[in-house]
Motif scaffolding. Structure first.
Motif, PDB file in Angstrom:
ATOM      1  N   UNK A 139     -24.345   2.310  67.813  1.00 38.49           N
ATOM      2  CA  UNK A 139     -24.440   3.041  66.530  1.00 38.49           C
ATOM      3  C   UNK A 139     -23.669   2.788  65.648  1.00 38.49           C
ATOM      4  N   UNK A 140     -22.339   2.207  66.168  1.00 47.20           N
ATOM      5  CA  UNK A 140     -21.157   1.662  65.074  1.00 47.20           C
ATOM      6  C   UNK A 140     -21.821   0.714  64.299  1.00 47.20           C
ATOM      7  N   UNK A 141     -22.703  -0.326  65.024  1.00 46.48           N
ATOM      8  CA  UNK A 141     -23.074  -1.371  64.215  1.00 46.48           C
ATOM      9  C   UNK A 141     -23.995  -0.667  63.044  1.00 46.48           C
ATOM     10  N   UNK A 142     -24.870   0.001  63.243  1.00 48.20           N
ATOM     11  CA  UNK A 142     -25.933   0.455  62.376  1.00 48.20           C
ATOM     12  C   UNK A 142     -25.029   1.237  61.296  1.00 48.20           C
ATOM     13  N   UNK A 143     -23.980   2.071  61.574  1.00 43.67           N
ATOM     14  CA  UNK A 143     -23.149   2.560  60.576  1.00 43.67           C
ATOM     15  C   UNK A 143     -22.537   1.502  59.505  1.00 43.67           C
ATOM     16  N   UNK A 146     -25.061  -0.125  57.419  1.00 42.62           N
ATOM     17  CA  UNK A 146     -25.571   0.807  56.258  1.00 42.62           C
ATOM     18  C   UNK A 146     -24.471   0.839  55.063  1.00 42.62           C
ATOM     19  N   UNK A 147     -23.272   1.213  55.514  1.00 38.79           N
ATOM     20  CA  UNK A 147     -22.217   1.227  54.504  1.00 38.79           C
ATOM     21  C   UNK A 147     -21.651   0.034  53.956  1.00 38.79           C
ATOM     22  N   UNK A 148     -21.671  -1.138  54.790  1.00 39.32           N
ATOM     23  CA  UNK A 148     -21.348  -2.416  54.177  1.00 39.32           C
ATOM     24  C   UNK A 148     -22.315  -2.965  53.032  1.00 39.32           C
ATOM     25  N   UNK A 149     -23.645  -2.638  53.545  1.00 38.95           N
ATOM     26  CA  UNK A 149     -24.629  -3.299  52.376  1.00 38.95           C
ATOM     27  C   UNK A 149     -24.835  -1.900  51.496  1.00 38.95           C
ATOM     28  N   UNK A 150     -24.661  -0.809  51.428  1.00 39.10           N
ATOM     29  CA  UNK A 150     -24.619   0.510  50.698  1.00 39.10           C
ATOM     30  C   UNK A 150     -26.008   0.557  50.800  1.00 39.10           C
ATOM     31  N   UNK A 151     -26.710   0.922  51.750  1.00 37.52           N
ATOM     32  CA  UNK A 151     -28.221   1.478  51.945  1.00 37.52           C
ATOM     33  C   UNK A 151     -28.269   2.767  51.386  1.00 37.52           C
ATOM     34  N   UNK A 152     -29.625   2.827  50.551  1.00 41.06           N
ATOM     35  CA  UNK A 152     -29.811   4.163  49.942  1.00 41.06           C
ATOM     36  C   UNK A 152     -31.170   4.804  50.568  1.00 41.06           C
ATOM     37  N   UNK A 153     -31.896   4.033  51.123  1.00 41.49           N
ATOM     38  CA  UNK A 153     -32.958   4.687  51.764  1.00 41.49           C
ATOM     39  C   UNK A 153     -33.273   3.779  53.138  1.00 41.49           C
ATOM     40  N   UNK A 154     -33.762   4.448  54.078  1.00 40.72           N
ATOM     41  CA  UNK A 154     -34.005   3.758  55.317  1.00 40.72           C
ATOM     42  C   UNK A 154     -35.374   4.340  56.047  1.00 40.72           C
ATOM     43  N   UNK A 155     -35.977   3.380  56.340  1.00 44.30           N
ATOM     44  CA  UNK A 155     -37.387   3.559  57.069  1.00 44.30           C
ATOM     45  C   UNK A 155     -36.832   3.581  58.631  1.00 44.30           C
ATOM     46  N   UNK A 170     -20.426   9.290  57.882  1.00 44.93           N
ATOM     47  CA  UNK A 170     -20.105   7.941  57.038  1.00 44.93           C
ATOM     48  C   UNK A 170     -21.317   7.326  56.120  1.00 44.93           C
ATOM     49  N   UNK A 171     -22.322   7.247  56.938  1.00 42.00           N
ATOM     50  CA  UNK A 171     -23.611   6.586  56.228  1.00 42.00           C
ATOM     51  C   UNK A 171     -23.984   7.396  54.928  1.00 42.00           C
ATOM     52  N   UNK A 172     -23.928   8.645  55.017  1.00 40.21           N
ATOM     53  CA  UNK A 172     -24.604   9.498  53.954  1.00 40.21           C
ATOM     54  C   UNK A 172     -23.795   9.329  52.414  1.00 40.21           C
ATOM     55  N   UNK A 173     -22.834   8.655  52.564  1.00 39.36           N
ATOM     56  CA  UNK A 173     -22.069   8.226  51.211  1.00 39.36           C
ATOM     57  C   UNK A 173     -23.121   7.435  50.581  1.00 39.36           C
ATOM     58  N   UNK A 174     -23.733   6.717  51.159  1.00 38.97           N
ATOM     59  CA  UNK A 174     -24.828   5.771  50.318  1.00 38.97           C
ATOM     60  C   UNK A 174     -26.283   6.369  50.723  1.00 38.97           C
TER      61      UNK A 174
END
Length: 217
Positions: A139-143, A146-155, A170-174
């Protein structure tokens, strides 16, 4: 019988000289050994590849899924290029109706499936960056992605939603919207909405696109 080669060497390797590093040989497809063919009119981006394929072969099968009968995999049920195109348009409309603008980043998390392909093509249609999420490192890799690329929507694949939740808060920041390729369990929905994110099942998300029409690239 001699093996047929599909690559030809068009430039020899070069030794290091005058402060410049050495370079290896340059190879090119056999079909372009004398130069690249002229570009196809109207073909300028990934979306055009799909769009033009639909125009050329609308009734050809494109994406198939095997039926499960009595817990056994049965025959493939196919969607044509035109059917897939219509769904992609709906997905794209839904993405834009969530406030996602061209240039934004869209994460896709899960195994290869028809929904994966349609989500990617919807990104291509609206100029979004498609970012695959890999969890081979947990999960740390996924987090991090998400945070590094600033993903706003995820399928996300239905069974991966619990893994995606591990990236919170953490990921909900983006990340502001989550779309399941299947359904969303009530407990997962409650947990996601607790952080202020919108969450949809695949069918719910498609319904958004039926009432909102956004132009593609």
């Amino acid at each position: 019988m001699a093996e047929k080669k599909y690559l030809v060497e068009v430039e020899k390797a070069k030794e290091a000289a005058a402060g410049k590093p050495s370079t290896g040989p340059v190879y090119r497809s056999l079909f372009a050994k004398d130069g690249f063919p002229p570009s196809v009119p109207g073909l300028e981006c990934c979306w055009d590849i799909f769009r033009m394929s639909v125009e050329k072969n609308p009734n050809n099968p494109m994406l198939g899924r095997r039926e499960i009968v009595n817990d056994k995999a049965g025959k493939y049920v196919w969607k044509t290029y035109k059917q897939v195109y219509d769904m992609v348009v709906q997905v794209g409309n839904s993405i834009r109706s969530c406030g996602v603008e061209p240039g934004a980043k869209c994460g896709i998390y899960g195994a290869n499936c028809a929904e994966w392909v349609m989500s990617m093509e919807a990104c291509n249609a609206h100029g979004l960056y498609c970012v695959p999420l890999y969890d081979t490192l947990g999960a740390d890799a996924v987090k991090f992605i998400i945070c590094h690329s600033e993903i706003s929507i995820t399928f996300v694949e239905e069974k991966k939603i619990t893994e995606l939740l591990k990236t919170f808060p953490n990921s909900t920041q983006y990340m502001k919207t989550i779309v399941s390729f299947g359904k969303v369990a009530s407990k997962e929905k409650e947990e996601i909405e607790k952080f202020g994110l919108a969450v949809y099942s695949w069918d719910e998300f498609l319904n958004l696109g039926r009432t909102n029409n956004m132009s593609s690239q």
